[in-house]
Design an enzyme around this catalytic site. Structure first.
Site, mmCIF file in Angstrom:
data_model
loop_
_atom_site.group_PDB
_atom_site.id
_atom_site.type_symbol
_atom_site.label_atom_id
_atom_site.label_comp_id
_atom_site.label_asym_id
_atom_site.label_seq_id
_atom_site.Cartn_x
_atom_site.Cartn_y
_atom_site.Cartn_z
ATOM 1 N N HIS A 1 3.260 -9.290 0.504
ATOM 2 C CA HIS A 1 3.253 -9.142 1.692
ATOM 3 C C HIS A 1 2.121 -10.180 2.224
ATOM 4 C CE1 HIS A 1 -0.498 -7.127 2.025
ATOM 5 N NE2 HIS A 1 -0.478 -6.671 1.060
ATOM 6 N N CYS B 1 -1.547 -5.390 -4.617
ATOM 7 C CA CYS B 1 -0.862 -5.929 -4.022
ATOM 8 C C CYS B 1 -1.055 -7.822 -3.879
ATOM 9 C CB CYS B 1 -0.445 -5.326 -1.905
ATOM 10 S SG CYS B 1 0.616 -3.853 -2.459
#
Length: 678
Positions: free
Chosen positions: A581, A600
């Site tokens: 992301h 992440c």
């Protein structure tokens, strides 16, 4: 009865007798006249001529009986007359023999004219009956034995001569069974019987008896052992790799590959080959089964079966592509080069081949670093004094020194050594660092290369013609198409206490203007304590708290410039709930140490990455127009493979080694596990 009737009856009877004797009297010549040929007899019922009966003729060589000899002077029936039986053209009639003449007692040959028996030609397809081993019954006495008339046969073209010798009564043996008469016609030559035995069937019994011992290989699972036994049963327990002369061509190629297991970073002792003698068929059979088991073990090890990654860490969850024993044996048995097929179970990737070449290069050169034995002791930190410091400096190549202070130069050199050895680069002389210092540099390098090669086995054999590769220790993201890097960007990975997991998956969609749902780990560590202290803790930071059906709470950060996911996220649903992301804190990409996230992977310039994964329909300009307009999901044209890997050692095309920090200690875990297994 009237006398006249008796007279008539007597006359008729006499006349009938005379008529019946007339043909015999007419055919019988005088004793001195030559024997005339008798006419053929005719069956009175059918009128068909009867076969000619052979007649007995005494040749002229027989002496006539002396004159005046009476019947009482003739030899008795018990006397035996010897003579020679010969064939003649004609036989004397019975009427030409004087019944009152004396029988000669001299031993001169008696010649009989016996017509030749015509034997039909032998059919080659017929096999003569075997001789009977049972004795024939003794003949009946002459005065009681019945005489059977043999059917007459046509006269042969050539006479057959036989010689019969009759012994005197004193020399005659006792009557006994007749001897079997051997066949006058030789039996035809019998065809040779060839039994075609299927190849290898001679080993079937030994393989069935020794199969369980053959599959008893360390680290080979029960399932694989059962599949190997089933493969042999399906093959009628015939061998795959041996014959009466030892290894077959396919067996020799498999043996050669196992002997070079070290070239691929595997341990040759795990595939110890069986020893056998060619004369010992049982050992040969067991060796065939053992080689099958070793080949299966090698194939599974080459695909990453030596270690269970999930046991090393719950964050290492690759999908292993381990072949079954049935698959391995099927491919090897039907291959023209079984050795090449077995070698192909190793990773086909270019980076793996470079690591293999580097491993061979390290083994060719001996380590010229002088080894210094450093005694054990307490850990050494910066500023401490210890008598071992000069030895540590000498081992690190810093030169000799009489100073016993563990200074900054020594600590930095030790940290660099720890980094290369896959240890925490903290510059502290710990017990593990001390053990690593006791090994030659070549040995340490080999262990590092082998551990890195092992991690390449965890990847799919086919990475995908186009795929995304995230090297976590390097903190970089690359898009690769047909082996060429078409996009590359920096990345921010998880912190050591919230490490980014290692696995492979497929990216299938992208979300623009995403919402961020706070994961349970962060919710427990940060938000719940904050909400307990201040009910407006979440609202002040722009988060929305909602109650769930189970009585819990859910914390969501709406889309926006301050959203933790930035403007776009790349989704590949997985068990770890991580993804790639954007981030609002883009300044963090400028730092060298970027292990900062909660697990992440944050990507620098995410819209450039979107250009590569979404295709020409969704350009970065079009995506940016969607910013601030609500959450939008865009599916990829087709799923794109993505691999989150842990490569601490990378070999360049020129052979140069680049090392990256073992940020999570995964490299160390793999190396230690391999050492313990050995």
């Amino acid at each position: 009865m009237p006398r006249r009737h008796w007279a008539n009856l007597t006359s008729a009877s006499a006349l009938a007798i005379m008529l019946s004797c007339a043909p015999v009297l007419a055919q019988t010549p005088p004793a001195q006249a030559p024997l005339a040929q008798a006419p053929l007899a005719t069956d009175p019922a059918t009128g068909v001529p009867l076969p000619e009966t052979p007649q007995l003729k005494l040749l002229d060589t027989e002496k006539p009986a002396p004159a005046g000899q009476t019947a009482t002077d003739r030899p008795s029936d018990s006397d035996i007359v010897t003579g020679t039986v010969k064939s003649g053209a004609t036989l004397r009639g019975a009427a030409s023999v004087d019944a009152t003449a004396p029988v000669e007692t001299e031993t001169e040959p008696v010649t009989l004219d016996i017509p030749q028996v015509e034997v039909p030609a032998l059919d080659p397809a017929l096999v003569p009956a075997s001789k009977s081993s049972e004795p024939a019954p003794a003949p009946a006495p002459a005065e009681t034995a019945p005489v059977q008339a043999a059917p007459a046969l046509p006269a042969p073209d050539k006479p057959v001569t036989a010689s019969v010798t009759v012994a005197p009564p004193a020399a005659a043996p006792a009557a006994g069974p007749l001897e079997a008469i051997p066949s006058l016609v030789p039996p035809p030559e019998m065809p040779k019987v060839v039994v075609d035995v299927p190849p290898g069937l001679a080993f079937a019994a030994d393989i069935a008896a020794r199969a369980n011992d053959g599959v008893a290989v360390r680290r080979l699972g029960e399932r694989e052992r059962g599949e190997i036994l089933a493969a042999y049963q399906a093959n009628e327990n015939k061998p795959f790799w041996i014959d009466a002369k030892g290894w077959t061509a396919a067996g020799k190629r498999i043996v050669a590959q196992l002997e070079h297991a070290a070239d691929d970073g595997l341990r040759p002792t795990d595939y110890a080959l069986p020893v056998f003698e060619l004369s010992d068929k049982a050992k040969l059979a067991e060796a065939d089964v053992r080689l099958s088991a070793l080949a299966v073990l090698y194939a599974r090890d080459a695909r990453g079966g030596r270690l269970d990654p999930r046991r090393l860490s719950k964050l290492i969850t690759p999908t292993l592509y381990l072949p079954s024993a049935t698959e391995v044996l099927s491919e090897l048995a039907g291959a023209p080069d079984a050795g090449a097929v077995l070698a192909a179970y190793n990773p086909p990737h270019e980076q793996y081949r470079r690591l293999k070449a580097k491993l061979a290069e390290l083994r060719e050169h001996l380590d010229d670093t002088p080894l210094v034995r450093i005694p054990a002791g307490p850990p050494l930190k910066l500023g401490m004094r210890d008598e071992r410091v000069p030895l540590v400096r000498a081992r690190l190549g810093l030169g000799s020194s009489d100073d016993s202070v563990f200074d900054r130069s020594t600590s930095l050199a030790l940290a660099d050594f720890q980094k290369k050895a896959g240890l925490p680069a903290n510059g502290i002389l710990s017990e593990r660092t001390l053990a690593a210092l006791g090994k030659p540099a070549t040995a340490r390098g080999e262990e590092d290369i082998v551990a890195q090669m092992e991690r390449w086995r965890w990847l799919p054999p086919d990475l995908g013609a186009k795929h995304i590769m995230v090297n976590v220790p390097e903190m970089r993201v690359r898009v690769i198409r047909d082996g060429q890097v078409i996009h590359e960007a920096r990345a921010i990975i998880g912190k050591p206490d919230s490490a980014t997991p290692i696995f492979s998956h497929k990216m299938d969609h992208v979300i623009v203007n995403p919402s961020w749902y706070v994961p349970p780990s962060i919710l427990k560590k940060e938000f719940l304590p904050g909400l307990a202290a201040d009910p407006d803790y979440a609202a002040k930071r722009g988060y929305v708290v909602t109650r769930t059906k189970g009585g819990g709470i859910s914390v969501r950060q709406p889309p926006g410039e301050r959203n933790a996911l930035g403007w776009i996220k790349f989704m590949f649903p997985n068990e770890h709930a991580v993804y790639l992301h954007d981030t609002p804190n883009r300044r963090l990409f400028a730092g060298e140490r970027r292990a900062l996230s909660h697990g992440c992977v944050r990507v620098d310039d995410p819209f450039a990455l979107a250009d590569q994964v979404l295709g020409p329909e969704w350009t970065s300009e079009r995506l940016k127009k969607l910013i601030g307009k609500g959450e939008r999901r865009i599916n990829l044209p087709q799923p794109l493979p993505i691999h989150l890997v842990y490569n601490t050692i990378v070999i360049g095309a020129d052979g140069h080694i680049t090392r990256f920090d073992d940020v999570y200690g995964f490299h160390r875990l793999v190396r230690q596990a391999l050492e313990q297994q050995g």
